[in-house]
Design an enzyme around this catalytic site. Structure first.
Site, PDB file in Angstrom:
ATOM      1  N   ASP A   1      -3.412  -2.929   2.719  1.00 10.37           N
ATOM      2  CA  ASP A   1      -3.757  -3.155   3.831  1.00 10.37           C
ATOM      3  C   ASP A   1      -5.042  -3.905   3.859  1.00 10.37           C
ATOM      4  O   ASP A   1      -5.711  -4.026   2.668  1.00 10.37           O
ATOM      5  CB  ASP A   1      -4.313  -1.830   4.454  1.00 10.37           C
ATOM      6  CG  ASP A   1      -3.092  -0.694   4.709  1.00 10.37           C
ATOM      7  OD1 ASP A   1      -1.889  -1.430   5.001  1.00 10.37           O
ATOM      8  OD2 ASP A   1      -3.274   0.354   5.131  1.00 10.37           O
TER       9      ASP A   1
ATOM     10  N   TYR B   1      -2.438  -3.428  12.832  1.00  8.89           N
ATOM     11  CA  TYR B   1      -3.353  -2.537  11.870  1.00  8.89           C
ATOM     12  C   TYR B   1      -4.135  -1.845  13.103  1.00  8.89           C
ATOM     13  O   TYR B   1      -4.996  -2.537  13.444  1.00  8.89           O
ATOM     14  CB  TYR B   1      -3.886  -3.195  10.872  1.00  8.89           C
ATOM     15  CG  TYR B   1      -4.561  -2.467   9.885  1.00  8.89           C
ATOM     16  CD1 TYR B   1      -3.607  -1.851   9.283  1.00  8.89           C
ATOM     17  CD2 TYR B   1      -5.870  -2.416   9.549  1.00  8.89           C
ATOM     18  CE1 TYR B   1      -4.114  -0.964   8.017  1.00  8.89           C
ATOM     19  CE2 TYR B   1      -6.467  -1.699   8.427  1.00  8.89           C
ATOM     20  CZ  TYR B   1      -5.541  -0.683   7.854  1.00  8.89           C
ATOM     21  OH  TYR B   1      -6.130   0.010   6.880  1.00  8.89           O
TER      22      TYR B   1
ATOM     23  N   GLU C   1       0.686  -1.278   0.022  1.00 15.42           N
ATOM     24  CA  GLU C   1      -0.004  -0.018   0.082  1.00 15.42           C
ATOM     25  C   GLU C   1       0.941   1.286  -0.030  1.00 15.42           C
ATOM     26  O   GLU C   1       0.427   2.188  -0.507  1.00 15.42           O
ATOM     27  CB  GLU C   1      -0.963  -0.039   1.200  1.00 15.42           C
ATOM     28  CG  GLU C   1      -2.012   1.140   1.209  1.00 15.42           C
ATOM     29  CD  GLU C   1      -3.395   0.792   1.792  1.00 15.42           C
ATOM     30  OE1 GLU C   1      -3.614  -0.371   1.670  1.00 15.42           O
ATOM     31  OE2 GLU C   1      -3.935   1.691   2.193  1.00 15.42           O
TER      32      GLU C   1
END
Ligand SMILES: [Zn+2]
Ligand SMILES: [Zn+2]
Length: 940
Positions: free
Chosen positions: A105, A311, A7
């Site tokens: 992600d 995350y 990403e």
């Protein structure tokens, strides 16, 4: 080659470092974009979305008759690359790849970014297999597992993301355009409306209205103080709040000694360890550390990219069974929190705590690596510590409290007091961010009699509901289903940057309120959370493949069309309402000249100024810098002297520029130019200010007779003042022209501001274009301007300045253009060169040129070049050709430059002639020497 698409650049690098461990990793840079390769693998990072959706061409013009705001609802959209370099590098790599893994992600947004990359890859390589690696932390364990167990891209999830994008664009663009046009606002002044943004703003506006409508009520609280074992103890009346003063006073008056203990209730209370962090609870906890929601998320994302935490965008509050908690604890023993980790290991609860929300995408936010303060810096370390300690707390045992409740009676009135003692600190031992306050009480027994030291009756008022803090607002948005874990903090930041809300806690600005109320009144679907909740539910259905993207978008279109039916009907009313109500936010206070209302005015084309409501009867005004330097707004500060609101220039991404009191600013910035008037004395300066004359221009415009009356000065002084002001004004005009000239040509760079350049030039006496046109390149170089740039600026200064001079001498603009483009910039050239030269090089007829030459020479008070007949020219030419080494070509050049014979050759300045002919100066000196020798011989 195996291509891995991450990403962001930093995650591409981390993935290469982890998967390529032990191998040589090479970084390549291609047009500013890095790739990392090891063995047969190449990783490349995107910059989030590298394409965006926009309307088809034609919809960009806001004022188009054909493409109305409503037409945007059904407009077709296209994908346009926003990061061209990354897109082209990605496609270059994809052509050569025999496997592509999308490693963006792991959430809706990431899936959509992955799908965008997938489409770019497919555009150039139809066959290459593309798979997807999903991981919640950039750590070795997670990555190795994810890359060994890759799956397919989740097109349903990506479609949900795409639907959201389309719907957001459709709602935001059409409504923003409609409202802005109705209120006649454009440029930086537009009124933005958005699908999530508007209901969020509405919540803040509603809260403000509740606060305003709140009528405080008085109430009374009764308490007494007693003493035991030398310790003062407070007990409250069991009635709680008294709403009747007489009743409270009665209870107070009946309270008599002795105070008798009637009951002692002992108990224990379990204080549950907190549940794991999801995004919202994390943001709330970070707010207690003083971090704004946007800041906390930015730092958390950084920590994630670097492998220190998992995350941070997650709704999950239950650790999945697969999470290797023991492994994480082992890793964390290498962190500065070793002691706390070991305590947790020794005291670990059998099962970690769990929250109410269980989702399967990401685990709750937890630490994944060991980090030190030196590595992270203070702020990031605080966030890291918070996440780490929260993780430990979820593994720690519950705390246990001993609770104590004592009941008393005094003169028939009941009182009570409570105490609490931490029996088992449990999770509090590792999580100091949540307060655990002990209240220790002495031992009491029923029947015991105590003294009453004091009885106090406090009068209080009920409080209005509190304004939202950022974290409270995020919690509330989550409850209402507004936005997503990834977007909530961004929505709030947007509302702030659009000047709809301000402060912390948050309150709406006047514009925020007016726009919300207008929409509420005429199209409340836009401000109510229901519509957004419905769309969120549709997103979920797309993710689960229960509905198609097209179907959801179609329904959203219908909702929006219905809103437009209402809006369009009321366009006039909405526009007038917003305009009338927001005009007030620009008012600054009384006009010093006439008592009218001074207000900030914004015109098209970035012009802004402060003007008087009595214009044109009162022409008082204060200039402001152009809006590109900052959009002028009013602040709450008020000048003590002038009673005007302060003015501030705000610009996105820059610190605001505080002008302060506009009148103080106006006086200050005109002080210097007024002092340039030779006849200005301090007394006169005070006198004119007292009579509301602030600028040189106002003086220059005045009639001397008026000044005699207003300032009570003699006629002769007034005449002189007006004349002096006129010439100062002219000088100021020339200076500002010079500044403008330089500003348009010089790009500011680090260490080189206009102010600095102007000061340096001023020190060398260059303040006007005239000076600049005559300046040497050295003058500009000393101001920090490079060689090539200096030459170019000077050449342009000559063109502009002498162009003005020549125009002033009567050369028509059309002809002037021809002269300038042929390189004749100075008036001197007209008197020095032969008209033939001018005529030949400009293509204008000789007659016209001669007329111009005569005009210029007359203005310069120089003799015009003599007219030469053809015969004379021929004779002179032959004479020149007698000079040894002077050929036909050189003779031609010389004649065109006005050197028509031996005599004029001897009279010419070799430097000027060299400049006009291109013949080297030394050569011309040689010709002169040879001719002189020859003439001398002849004369002999
Ligand atoms: Zn006025
Ligand atoms: Zn002031």
């Amino acid at each position: 080659m195996h291509l891995i698409v991450a990403e962001k650049n930093i995650s591409a690098r981390r993935i290469a470092e982890i998967l390529g461990e032990g191998k040589k990793i090479t970084e390549h840079r291609d047009a500013g974009v890095s790739t990392y390769s090891f063995g047969d693998v190449v990783t490349v990072g995107l910059r989030g979305h590298v394409v965006e959706i926009d309307f088809e061409p034609g919809y960009q013009n806001w004022r188009s008759e054909e493409y109305t705001p409503r037409s945007l609802i059904d407009a077709k959209t296209i994908k346009v690359p926003t990061e061209k370099k990354i897109v082209s590098l990605l496609q270059k790599l994809a052509r050569k790849a025999d496997r592509v893994t999308i490693a963006t992600d792991f959430d809706t947004e990431g899936e959509l970014i992955g799908k965008e990359a997938f489409e770019l890859v497919r555009d150039v390589n139809k066959k290459v297999p593309v798979d997807r690696a999903r991981f919640s932390a950039i750590t070795k364990g997670e990555l190795v597992h994810a890359f060994a167990n890759t799956t397919e891209l989740d097109f349903a999830l990506a479609a949900a993301g795409e639907a959201r994008q389309s719907i957001d664009l459709m709602w935001g663009a059409s409504l923003t355009r409609f409202i802005s046009l109705a209120a006649r606002r454009g440029g930086q002044n537009i009124l933005s409306v958005g699908r999530v943004q508007s209901p969020t703003l509405c919540m803040i506006v509603d809260r403000e209205k509740e606060i305003e409508a709140f009528v405080p009520e008085k109430y009374w609280q009764l308490a007494l103080e007693t003493e035991k074992a030398g310790e003062r103890i407070e007990a409250r009346h069991t009635h709680g709040r008294f709403h009747d003063k007489a009743e409270a006073e009665g209870a107070r008056d009946r309270t008599r000694e002795p105070l008798v203990v009637t009951d002692v209730k002992e108990g224990t209370k379990q204080d549950r360890a907190p549940s794991p962090f999801d995004t919202t609870t994390f943001i709330v906890a970070a707010a207690r550390l003083g971090l704004s929601a946007a800041n906390a998320m930015r730092i958390a994302e950084d920590l994630y990219m670097n492998g220190f935490i998992s995350y941070p965008r997650t709704d999950n509050t239950v650790y999945p069974a697969s999470l290797d908690i023991a492994g994480i604890l082992k890793t964390l023993r290498n962190s500065p929190f070793k002691k706390d980790v070991e305590w947790t290991l020794a005291n670990r609860r059998p099962v970690p705590t769990r929250g109410k929300k269980l989702t399967t995408d990401h685990p709750p936010i937890h630490p994944t690596g060991a980090a030190t303060r030196e590595q992270l810096g203070d702020d990031a370390f605080r966030v890291y510590e918070l996440v780490l300690r929260r993780f430990l707390a979820t593994l720690a045992p519950d705390a246990m409290w001993n609770t104590l409740k004592i009941l008393f009676v005094a003169g028939g009135e009941e009182y009570t007091t409570t105490g609490g003692q931490l029996l088992e600190p449990g999770w509090h031992a590792v999580y100091p961010f949540s307060e655990a306050k002990e209240v220790l009480l002495p031992v009491f027994s029923a029947g015991e009699k105590l003294p009453v030291k004091m009885v106090s009756l406090d009068e209080k008022e009920t409080q209005p509901p509190a304004r939202y803090t950022q974290s409270k607002l995020i919690q509330r948005m989550e409850e209402l289903g507004l936005g997503t874990k990834s977007t909530r903090h961004e929505v709030i930041a947007k509302l702030v940057s659009r000047k709809y809300i301000e402060g912390n806690p948050l309150r709406p600005t006047l514009v925020g309120r007016v726009v919300t109320e207008s929409l509420e009144q005429h199209a409340d679907t836009v401000t109510r959370p229901d519509m957004t909740q419905k769309i969120e539910a549709h997103m979920q259905q797309i993710k689960e493949s229960r509905r198609t993207r097209e179907d959801v978008i179609r329904e959203s279109r219908e909702m929006l069309h219905a809103a437009f039916d209402q809006l369009e009907k009321n366009e006039q009313v909405i526009g007038d309402d917003i305009r009338n109500r927001t005009a007030e936010e620009m008012n600054l206070g009384k006009c010093p000249v006439c008592g009218g209302m001074l207000a900030i005015k914004h015109l098209r084309g970035n012009t802004q100024f402060i003007g008087c409501s009595h214009y044109p009867d009162c022409s008082f005004n204060i200039g402001l810098p152009m809006a590109q330097w900052g959009f002028a707004v009013r602040t709450d500060d008020i000048c003590d002297k002038h009673h005007l609101n302060f003015v501030r220039l705000v610009r996105k991404g820059a610190r605001p520029w505080d002008i302060g009191c506009p009148l103080c600013h106006h006086i200050d910035s005109n002080r210097e130019s007024l002092s340039e008037i030779p006849s200005m004395t301090p007394a006169l300066a005070g006198n004119i200010l007292a009579h509301h004359i602030y600028t040189v221009a106002e003086l220059a415009r005045s009639m001397p007779e008026d000044l005699v009356k207003r300032l009570m000065i003699p006629q002769a002084d007034a005449v002189r003042l007006v004349t002096d002001a006129g010439s100062v004004l002219e000088k100021l005009r020339r200076r500002s022209e010079c500044r403008k000239f330089l500003r348009e040509r010089l790009i500011p760079r680090k260490g080189r501001s206009y102010a600095k350049i102007m000061d340096c030039l001023k020190a060398q006496g260059i303040t006007e274009l005239a000076g600049l046109a005559r300046a040497e390149p050295a003058a500009l170089k000393s101001a920090g301007i490079g060689d090539a740039e200096a030459d170019q600026v000077l050449a342009e200064a000559k063109t502009v300045y002498y162009g003005q001079v020549l125009r002033g001498m009567g050369i028509p603009a059309v002809s002037l253009k021809k002269y300038l483009s042929a390189g004749f910039t100075t008036p001197d050239a007209f008197c020095e060169l032969a008209p033939e030269t001018l005529s030949e090089r400009t293509g204008m007829s000789l007659g016209t040129v001669q007329k111009h030459v005569a005009m210029v020479c007359k203005a310069l008070d120089k003799p015009a070049p003599k007219k030469v007949s053809k015969l004379q020219t021929e004779k002179g030419r032959k004479e020149l050709l007698t000079i040894k080494g002077l050929g036909e070509q050189a003779a031609g050049k010389l004649i065109l430059a006005g050197v028509t014979d031996g005599k004029s050759l001897m009279a010419a300045d070799p430097e000027i002639v060299a400049g006009n002919t291109g013949i080297p100066e030394q050569k011309i000196r040689d010709y002169q020497a040879i001719f002189k020798k020859k003439k001398d011989i002849i004369q002999l």
